[in-house]
Design a protein around this motif. Sequence first.
Motif, short mmCIF file in Angstrom:
data_model
loop_
_atom_site.label_atom_id
_atom_site.label_comp_id
_atom_site.label_asym_id
_atom_site.label_seq_id
_atom_site.Cartn_x
_atom_site.Cartn_y
_atom_site.Cartn_z
N ALA A 151 0.85 -1.20 0.00
CA ALA A 151 0.00 0.00 0.00
C ALA A 151 0.88 1.24 0.00
CB ALA A 151 -0.91 0.02 1.22
N GLY A 152 0.31 2.31 -0.54
CA GLY A 152 1.01 3.59 -0.49
C GLY A 152 1.84 3.83 -1.71
N GLY A 153 2.96 4.49 -1.51
CA GLY A 153 3.82 4.86 -2.61
C GLY A 153 3.50 6.25 -3.09
N GLY A 154 4.29 6.73 -4.00
CA GLY A 154 4.10 8.08 -4.52
C GLY A 154 2.97 8.16 -5.53
N VAL A 155 2.50 9.37 -5.77
CA VAL A 155 1.44 9.60 -6.74
C VAL A 155 1.96 9.20 -8.12
CG1 VAL A 155 0.03 11.37 -7.84
CG2 VAL A 155 0.45 11.47 -5.39
N GLY A 156 1.22 8.33 -8.80
CA GLY A 156 1.59 7.87 -10.13
C GLY A 156 2.64 6.78 -10.13
N ASN A 157 3.18 6.40 -8.98
CA ASN A 157 4.19 5.35 -8.90
C ASN A 157 3.57 4.13 -8.24
OD1 ASN A 157 6.38 3.72 -8.62
ND2 ASN A 157 7.58 5.13 -7.40
N PHE A 158 3.09 3.21 -9.07
CA PHE A 158 2.39 2.04 -8.56
C PHE A 158 3.34 0.93 -8.12
CE2 PHE A 158 -0.83 4.04 -11.26
CZ PHE A 158 -1.84 4.19 -10.33
N THR A 159 4.64 1.09 -8.32
CA THR A 159 5.58 0.03 -7.97
C THR A 159 6.30 0.32 -6.66
OG1 THR A 159 7.33 1.05 -9.25
CG2 THR A 159 5.96 -0.58 -10.38
N SER A 160 5.80 1.24 -5.87
CA SER A 160 6.41 1.52 -4.58
C SER A 160 5.39 1.25 -3.48
CB SER A 160 6.90 2.97 -4.53
OG SER A 160 5.81 3.85 -4.64
N GLY A 161 5.77 1.49 -2.27
CA GLY A 161 4.88 1.26 -1.15
C GLY A 161 5.48 0.26 -0.18
N ASN A 162 4.71 -0.06 0.84
CA ASN A 162 5.19 -0.98 1.88
C ASN A 162 4.26 -2.17 2.01
OD1 ASN A 162 6.01 1.98 2.71
ND2 ASN A 162 7.52 0.57 3.55
N LEU A 163 4.84 -3.30 2.37
CA LEU A 163 4.09 -4.55 2.51
C LEU A 163 3.07 -4.47 3.63
CD1 LEU A 163 3.86 -7.52 1.55
CD2 LEU A 163 5.62 -8.09 3.23
N ILE A 164 1.80 -4.72 3.30
CA ILE A 164 0.76 -4.67 4.32
C ILE A 164 0.02 -6.00 4.47
CG2 ILE A 164 0.35 -2.20 4.15
CD1 ILE A 164 -2.26 -3.02 2.55
N TRP A 165 0.20 -6.93 3.50
CA TRP A 165 -0.56 -8.17 3.58
C TRP A 165 0.21 -9.29 2.90
CZ3 TRP A 165 -6.20 -8.57 1.27
CH2 TRP A 165 -6.84 -9.69 1.78
N ILE A 166 0.40 -10.38 3.63
CA ILE A 166 1.03 -11.59 3.10
C ILE A 166 -0.05 -12.67 3.04
CG2 ILE A 166 2.77 -13.38 3.48
CD1 ILE A 166 4.35 -11.28 5.13
N ILE A 167 -0.27 -13.21 1.84
CA ILE A 167 -1.24 -14.29 1.66
C ILE A 167 -0.47 -15.54 1.27
CG2 ILE A 167 -3.27 -15.10 0.39
CD1 ILE A 167 -3.92 -12.12 -0.19
N HIS A 168 -0.34 -16.47 2.21
CA HIS A 168 0.34 -17.74 1.94
C HIS A 168 -0.61 -18.67 1.19
CE1 HIS A 168 3.81 -16.97 4.52
NE2 HIS A 168 2.97 -16.51 5.45
N ASN A 169 -0.15 -19.24 0.08
CA ASN A 169 -0.96 -20.20 -0.67
C ASN A 169 -0.04 -21.11 -1.46
OD1 ASN A 169 -2.75 -21.64 -2.22
ND2 ASN A 169 -3.72 -19.88 -3.17
N ALA A 170 0.14 -22.33 -0.95
CA ALA A 170 1.02 -23.31 -1.62
C ALA A 170 0.49 -23.71 -3.00
CB ALA A 170 1.17 -24.54 -0.74
N ASN A 171 -0.79 -23.48 -3.26
CA ASN A 171 -1.39 -23.85 -4.54
C ASN A 171 -1.51 -22.66 -5.50
OD1 ASN A 171 -1.87 -26.54 -3.69
ND2 ASN A 171 -3.59 -25.80 -2.50
N GLU A 172 -0.85 -21.56 -5.20
CA GLU A 172 -0.94 -20.36 -6.04
C GLU A 172 -0.47 -20.69 -7.47
OE1 GLU A 172 -1.97 -17.17 -7.44
OE2 GLU A 172 -1.96 -16.95 -5.26
N GLY A 173 -1.33 -20.35 -8.43
CA GLY A 173 -1.02 -20.61 -9.83
C GLY A 173 0.02 -19.68 -10.41
N GLY A 174 0.21 -18.54 -9.81
CA GLY A 174 1.25 -17.64 -10.27
C GLY A 174 0.78 -16.47 -11.11
N TYR A 175 -0.50 -16.42 -11.43
CA TYR A 175 -1.01 -15.32 -12.25
C TYR A 175 -2.26 -14.73 -11.62
CZ TYR A 175 2.31 -17.25 -15.48
OH TYR A 175 3.47 -17.72 -16.03
N ARG A 176 -2.47 -13.43 -11.85
CA ARG A 176 -3.60 -12.71 -11.26
C ARG A 176 -4.90 -13.09 -11.95
NH1 ARG A 176 -3.07 -6.86 -11.34
NH2 ARG A 176 -4.54 -6.89 -9.68
#
Length: 122
Positions: free
Chosen positions: A97-122
């Motif tokens: 979450a967060g980061g600078g205006v217009g910079n979607f690749t910054s911010g700080n980790l707010i949520w870790i979702i553990h999933n051993a079956n994660e397929g790898g794509y959104r």
Amino acid sequence: MDARGNVVDSSKVESGSGRTVKGINDYEGEITGNPARGSRFTRLQIGMPVKQVTDLIGQPTDQGAYMTGKAWIPFYFGGDRHRFELVYKGQGRLIFAGGGVGNFTSGNLIWIIHNANEGGYR
């Protein structure tokens, strides 16, 4: 989630379904699910910036950004107006979450979702 607390489908996990934790610099966040055996996510802490996370555990399989409801509040200049998500196959998802205006690749980790079956794509 199943009866053992394992995440079955990461895209359907709702905020508040995990445990709340305090991390680096008093960042509050959430950890949902149980880590996969040998998970790289166990090295992470809530509050870490994106760059530090990718330096520790490598590049994700997929990633993306989205706006939150706070982005549409007039004259709201606080944090969490957008979120950035990293997806790791066989590991789970990381939400920033967060980061600078217009910079979607910054911010700080707010949520870790553990999933051993994660397929790898959104």
